[in-house]
Design a protein around this motif. Structure first.
Motif, PDB file in Angstrom:
ATOM      1  N   LYS A   2       0.827  -1.214   0.000  1.00 46.20           N
ATOM      2  CA  LYS A   2       0.000   0.000   0.000  1.00 46.20           C
ATOM      3  C   LYS A   2       0.857   1.258   0.000  1.00 46.20           C
ATOM      4  CE  LYS A   2      -0.518   0.368   5.007  1.00 46.20           C
ATOM      5  NZ  LYS A   2      -1.390   0.632   6.127  1.00 46.20           N
ATOM      6  N   LYS A   5       2.439   3.606  -3.754  1.00 43.65           N
ATOM      7  CA  LYS A   5       1.902   4.814  -4.386  1.00 43.65           C
ATOM      8  C   LYS A   5       2.544   6.077  -3.815  1.00 43.65           C
ATOM      9  CE  LYS A   5      -2.417   4.448  -1.672  1.00 43.65           C
ATOM     10  NZ  LYS A   5      -2.189   3.131  -1.037  1.00 43.65           N
TER      11      LYS A   5
ATOM     12  N   LEU B  23      -2.847  14.156  -5.126  1.00 47.98           N
ATOM     13  CA  LEU B  23      -2.702  12.699  -5.019  1.00 47.98           C
ATOM     14  C   LEU B  23      -2.550  12.265  -3.560  1.00 47.98           C
ATOM     15  CD1 LEU B  23      -0.343  11.784  -8.015  1.00 47.98           C
ATOM     16  CD2 LEU B  23      -2.771  11.214  -7.750  1.00 47.98           C
ATOM     17  N   PHE B  27      -5.081   9.786  -1.819  1.00 50.06           N
ATOM     18  CA  PHE B  27      -4.656   8.525  -1.222  1.00 50.06           C
ATOM     19  C   PHE B  27      -4.894   8.502   0.290  1.00 50.06           C
ATOM     20  CE2 PHE B  27      -1.475   8.113  -4.936  1.00 50.06           C
ATOM     21  CZ  PHE B  27      -2.393   7.386  -5.689  1.00 50.06           C
TER      22      PHE B  27
END
Lengths: 137, 185
Positions: A2, A5, B23, B27
């Motif tokens: 996870k 990113k 982003l 996220f």
């Protein structure tokens, strides 16, 4: 997995900081000398587009990839905290020619001496924690 | 490739930084680099001395990974995406720097008078580097954020504390650049 990113977003951040010369000491110097529009354009356009993102977050029109609402934690307020802390930060920013993000990107560029600056910054954060109850906020 | 290899203009960089911020929130996290400095303190055991650092630092792992990405991005950009290390500066800036004792301004990203290895191992050079870092770290945590957290996120979110902090950043930066730097070199 996870975390991958965040690694990729970090790579994008590092590349743009480097390619737009934001990690250059000279770009910070000329900004404070008002001799170039570059840094004002970078920060200004990021804020303008950031305002649009924040608007969509606040209206809950954009949620996280997991479908949760995005809350932006409000900044701690206090005139002394913001102004005095800000002035001290600004003194360091103009001397080092780098704020915390660019400091790390410069490590990737292979600048050994920036590690001394990062050590100083970490020690500074430690001392803030140590003396925080005796400082005006 | 021409577009990649030349220096990127502000109107390319600013939107990409805004996208990075977007982003990180998309996220489920946030954009703020200086809080990693506190995480370093917690990892280093500062919680034994100061309760402020007694946090479960693992919840900030994503931000450490972001920083590792930033270091990697800096490496990629300097190794493969930058044919030259020169910075195109305003001739006036180069002249002003020569006048205060910084030569060859713009030949590389950083002035040797502050960042060369020889300077780092001199007493004066070491003190300059560590003091600059100290002010950045102490100031950022006192103010509650740095350029990312206050100038980009805070101003985007129309926060008064961030506006006051950014005014402080500029007061400090102007004093250093106009009044103190000319006395140092």
């Amino acid at each position: 997995m996870k975390y991958i990113k965040f690694f990729l977003v970090g790579i994008l951040f590092g590349i743009v900081m480097s390619k737009a010369e934001i990690i250059s000491w000279y770009r910070i110097y000329e900004m404070f000398k008002f001799q170039s529009f570059h840094m004002y354009g970078v920060i200004g356009s990021a804020i303008v587009l950031g305002t649009v993102s924040m608007f969509f977050f606040r209206k809950k029109m954009i949620k996280t990839f997991e479908g949760q609402e995005i809350h932006i934690a409000p900044k701690k307020s206090g005139l002394f905290r913001n102004l005095l802390g800000g002035i001290l930060f600004g003194l360091g920013w103009a001397l080092a020619g780098a704020c915390p993000g660019p400091m790390f990107v410069l490590v990737g560029k292979g600048v050994v001496s920036i590690l001394v600056v990062i050590f100083g910054a970490t020690f500074g954060a430690f001392c803030y924690g140590l003396f925080k109850d005796r400082l005006p906020h | 490739m021409e577009f990649i290899s030349q220096p990127w203009a502000w109107y390319v960089a600013g939107p990409i930084i805004a996208f990075v911020m977007f982003l990180l929130y998309y996220f489920g996290e946030r954009f703020g680099v200086s809080s990693n400095l506190e995480t370093f303190c917690s990892i280093g055991g500062a919680g034994k001395f100061v309760d402020y650092f007694k946090i479960d630092w693992k919840q900030n792992s994503w931000n450490l990974i972001f920083v590792v990405g930033g270091i990697t991005g800096g490496f990629i950009a300097s190794q493969w995406l930058s044919p030259t290390d020169a910075i195109a500066l305003n001739p006036q800036t180069i002249q002003d720097l020569a006048d205060i004792g910084i030569q060859n301004a713009g030949a590389t990203y950083l002035p040797d008078e502050i960042f060369s290895i020889e300077t780092m191992f001199s007493l004066k050079g070491f003190i300059i580097l560590i003091t600059a870092g100290f002010m950045v770290g102490f100031g950022a945590r006192w103010a509650g954020g740095c350029t990312s957290g206050h100038a980009i996120v805070g101003l985007s979110n129309l926060e008064l504390p961030s506006l006051i902090s950014v005014i402080g950043f500029f007061i400090g930066g102007l004093v250093m650049t106009w009044l103190i730097l000319p006395l140092i070199f």
